[in-house]
Design a protein around this motif. Structure first.
Motif, PDB file in Angstrom:
ATOM      1  N   LEU A  39     -46.606  33.833  18.296  1.00  0.00           N
ATOM      2  CA  LEU A  39     -47.604  32.903  17.779  1.00  0.00           C
ATOM      3  C   LEU A  39     -48.860  33.641  17.329  1.00  0.00           C
ATOM      4  N   THR A  40     -49.301  34.605  18.131  1.00  0.00           N
ATOM      5  CA  THR A  40     -50.483  35.399  17.765  1.00  0.00           C
ATOM      6  C   THR A  40     -50.251  36.163  16.475  1.00  0.00           C
ATOM      7  N   PHE A  41     -49.059  36.706  16.319  1.00  0.00           N
ATOM      8  CA  PHE A  41     -48.720  37.466  15.109  1.00  0.00           C
ATOM      9  C   PHE A  41     -48.715  36.557  13.881  1.00  0.00           C
ATOM     10  N   LEU A  42     -48.143  35.364  14.002  1.00  0.00           N
ATOM     11  CA  LEU A  42     -48.094  34.438  12.866  1.00  0.00           C
ATOM     12  C   LEU A  42     -49.503  33.975  12.484  1.00  0.00           C
ATOM     13  N   GLU A  43     -50.362  33.796  13.484  1.00  0.00           N
ATOM     14  CA  GLU A  43     -51.763  33.451  13.191  1.00  0.00           C
ATOM     15  C   GLU A  43     -52.446  34.597  12.462  1.00  0.00           C
ATOM     16  N   HIS A  44     -52.129  35.827  12.833  1.00  0.00           N
ATOM     17  CA  HIS A  44     -52.666  37.011  12.153  1.00  0.00           C
ATOM     18  C   HIS A  44     -52.241  37.018  10.685  1.00  0.00           C
ATOM     19  N   LEU A  45     -50.974  36.698  10.424  1.00  0.00           N
ATOM     20  CA  LEU A  45     -50.481  36.667   9.043  1.00  0.00           C
ATOM     21  C   LEU A  45     -51.210  35.614   8.217  1.00  0.00           C
ATOM     22  N   THR A  46     -51.492  34.490   8.842  1.00  0.00           N
ATOM     23  CA  THR A  46     -52.143  33.383   8.138  1.00  0.00           C
ATOM     24  C   THR A  46     -53.628  33.649   7.906  1.00  0.00           C
ATOM     25  N   VAL A  47     -54.328  34.019   8.972  1.00  0.00           N
ATOM     26  CA  VAL A  47     -55.789  34.112   8.912  1.00  0.00           C
ATOM     27  C   VAL A  47     -56.262  35.435   8.320  1.00  0.00           C
ATOM     28  N   GLU A  48     -55.700  36.539   8.804  1.00  0.00           N
ATOM     29  CA  GLU A  48     -56.215  37.843   8.396  1.00  0.00           C
ATOM     30  C   GLU A  48     -55.542  38.389   7.133  1.00  0.00           C
ATOM     31  N   ARG A  49     -54.265  38.132   6.983  1.00  0.00           N
ATOM     32  CA  ARG A  49     -53.572  38.643   5.806  1.00  0.00           C
ATOM     33  C   ARG A  49     -53.469  37.625   4.688  1.00  0.00           C
ATOM     34  N   GLY A  50     -53.771  36.365   4.972  1.00  0.00           N
ATOM     35  CA  GLY A  50     -53.809  35.341   3.939  1.00  0.00           C
ATOM     36  C   GLY A  50     -52.465  35.014   3.322  1.00  0.00           C
ATOM     37  N   LEU A  51     -51.374  35.162   4.085  1.00  0.00           N
ATOM     38  CA  LEU A  51     -50.051  34.853   3.543  1.00  0.00           C
ATOM     39  C   LEU A  51     -49.864  33.344   3.441  1.00  0.00           C
ATOM     40  N   SER A  52     -49.000  32.931   2.531  1.00  0.00           N
ATOM     41  CA  SER A  52     -48.770  31.503   2.313  1.00  0.00           C
ATOM     42  C   SER A  52     -48.020  30.890   3.494  1.00  0.00           C
ATOM     43  N   ARG A  53     -48.103  29.581   3.583  1.00  0.00           N
ATOM     44  CA  ARG A  53     -47.412  28.857   4.655  1.00  0.00           C
ATOM     45  C   ARG A  53     -45.911  29.127   4.621  1.00  0.00           C
ATOM     46  N   HIS A  54     -45.330  29.159   3.416  1.00  0.00           N
ATOM     47  CA  HIS A  54     -43.886  29.370   3.302  1.00  0.00           C
ATOM     48  C   HIS A  54     -43.497  30.768   3.788  1.00  0.00           C
ATOM     49  N   THR A  55     -44.322  31.770   3.465  1.00  0.00           N
ATOM     50  CA  THR A  55     -44.027  33.135   3.911  1.00  0.00           C
ATOM     51  C   THR A  55     -44.138  33.252   5.424  1.00  0.00           C
ATOM     52  N   VAL A  56     -45.160  32.625   5.991  1.00  0.00           N
ATOM     53  CA  VAL A  56     -45.338  32.668   7.445  1.00  0.00           C
ATOM     54  C   VAL A  56     -44.176  31.964   8.145  1.00  0.00           C
ATOM     55  N   GLU A  57     -43.720  30.853   7.585  1.00  0.00           N
ATOM     56  CA  GLU A  57     -42.567  30.160   8.164  1.00  0.00           C
ATOM     57  C   GLU A  57     -41.325  31.051   8.139  1.00  0.00           C
ATOM     58  N   ALA A  58     -41.140  31.810   7.054  1.00  0.00           N
ATOM     59  CA  ALA A  58     -39.993  32.721   6.959  1.00  0.00           C
ATOM     60  C   ALA A  58     -40.084  33.808   8.031  1.00  0.00           C
ATOM     61  N   TYR A  59     -41.286  34.364   8.219  1.00  0.00           N
ATOM     62  CA  TYR A  59     -41.488  35.339   9.307  1.00  0.00           C
ATOM     63  C   TYR A  59     -41.127  34.711  10.656  1.00  0.00           C
ATOM     64  N   GLY A  60     -41.566  33.479  10.856  1.00  0.00           N
ATOM     65  CA  GLY A  60     -41.295  32.811  12.126  1.00  0.00           C
ATOM     66  C   GLY A  60     -39.807  32.655  12.399  1.00  0.00           C
TER      67      GLY A  60
END
Length: 333
Positions: A39-60
């Motif tokens: 969860l912390t890593f996915l938040e990092h992708l969203t907030v700090e790296r600015g990845l899209s919701r779809h990309t973050v979902e794929a990582y998840g």
């Protein structure tokens, strides 16, 4: 008089089913190892790296596979992950999950990025994936429609228009815009009405990494979009004044599943053979531009590719066509 119920059947109702699937997946993910770290890593992708919701979902999703793999090996804490665990992840995805090489490579990349992040945060003493070699893949050439089939697909909704189908103008606008501008399906679904500039003939697109680019829109697509925006969209827009460009008949933004179904349905109606999707129109957009002599850098910019090597894949598609022409017409082909 009796056409409205028929029109309702044209648009798949997917939101309830997909919401249920997401909630069940979320419950399962919470019971797997490293839930808080993931969860912390996915938040990092969203907030700090600015990845899209779809990309973050794929990582998840990929990290859920990795957590399942670790769970089967009896690993419950991040420091227990070792090099052998990372090496065995690929075979696990192939044998237990039945994934194809491209999907396996993506999941391995997600796990590597996750482990590197944990090492950087001090959760791991070192990155266990650092010395593991990356799999080498043959790059698969994208499926591409012929120019004739692309035109036929874009015009397919006209048959429904003649039969009184209310959604045909919207559907044709979507197909024309896919082929005219090479958008990803998530980019098209996220478009706002204000992103279209009819006077300049362009659309402003927010792509991967929240990067914005400007893409030209052809004359046919612009004309179809004008008709949809002026005559049909106001009938769908509700009191909330939804700002998304493409709406369902209930006034809600179209999602990716509905757009995929729309493309496939019109392809079947048009009698176009093969397996195609919204991305097929994106591939066709790029390939037909290069066949017509477009500059590779310009095509890269329009597609929103960060690396030109991704765009170069389409030059191989064109080379394949040239080889076929050579074989057909050259005396020693």
């Amino acid at each position: 008089m009796n056409r409205e119920p028929k029109a309702k059947s044209q648009e798949p109702q997917t939101s309830g089913r997909s919401d249920t699937g997401r909630s069940e997946r979320a419950k399962r993910a919470e019971g797997l190892p490293f839930a808080s770290e993931r969860l912390t890593f996915l938040e990092h992708l969203t907030v700090e790296r600015g990845l899209s919701r779809h990309t973050v979902e794929a990582y998840g999703r990929d990290l859920e596979y990795f957590a399942e793999h670790c769970h089967e090996r009896g690993l419950a804490l991040p420091p227990q992950i070792d090099e052998d665990c990372v090496v065995a992840f690929g075979p696990y995805l192939a044998s237990k999950r039945g994934l194809q090489p491209v999907s396996i490579a993506r999941a391995l990349a997600a796990a590597r990025t996750f482990l590197k992040f944990l090492a950087g945060e001090g959760v791991l003493p070192a990155d266990p994936s650092a010395l593991v070699s990356r799999p080498k893949l043959w790059r698969r050439l994208p499926d591409v429609l012929s120019q004739e089939d692309a035109a036929t697909l874009c015009e397919a909704p006209e048959a429904e228009a003649q039969a009184g189908g209310r959604l045909s103008w919207r559907d044709r606008a979507i197909l024309e815009l896919f082929y005219a501008s090479g958008l990803r399906v998530s980019e098209l679904c996220d478009l706002k009405l204000a992103d279209l500039d009819f006077q300049m003939g362009i659309v402003r697109v927010t792509g991967k990494g929240s990067k914005t680019r400007v893409v030209p829109v052809g004359r046919d697509a612009l004309e179809t979009l004008r008709r949809y925006v002026a005559l049909l969209r106001p009938k769908f827009a509700g009191p909330k004044d939804e700002d998304r460009l493409f709406l369902s008949r209930t006034g809600r933004p179209l999602d990716r599943i509905a757009v995929w179904a729309l493309v496939k349905r019109h392809g079947r109606v048009a009698g176009i053979p093969g397996d195609y999707s919204p991305h097929t129109l994106r591939h066709s957009f790029a390939t037909h531009l290069l066949e017509g002599g477009a500059n590779l850098r310009a095509v890269q910019e329009m597609l929103g590719h960060a690396n030109i090597s991704t765009t170069e894949l389409y030059t191989h598609v064109d080379a394949k066509r040239l080889l076929a022409v050579h074989a057909q017409f050259h005396p020693r082909g």
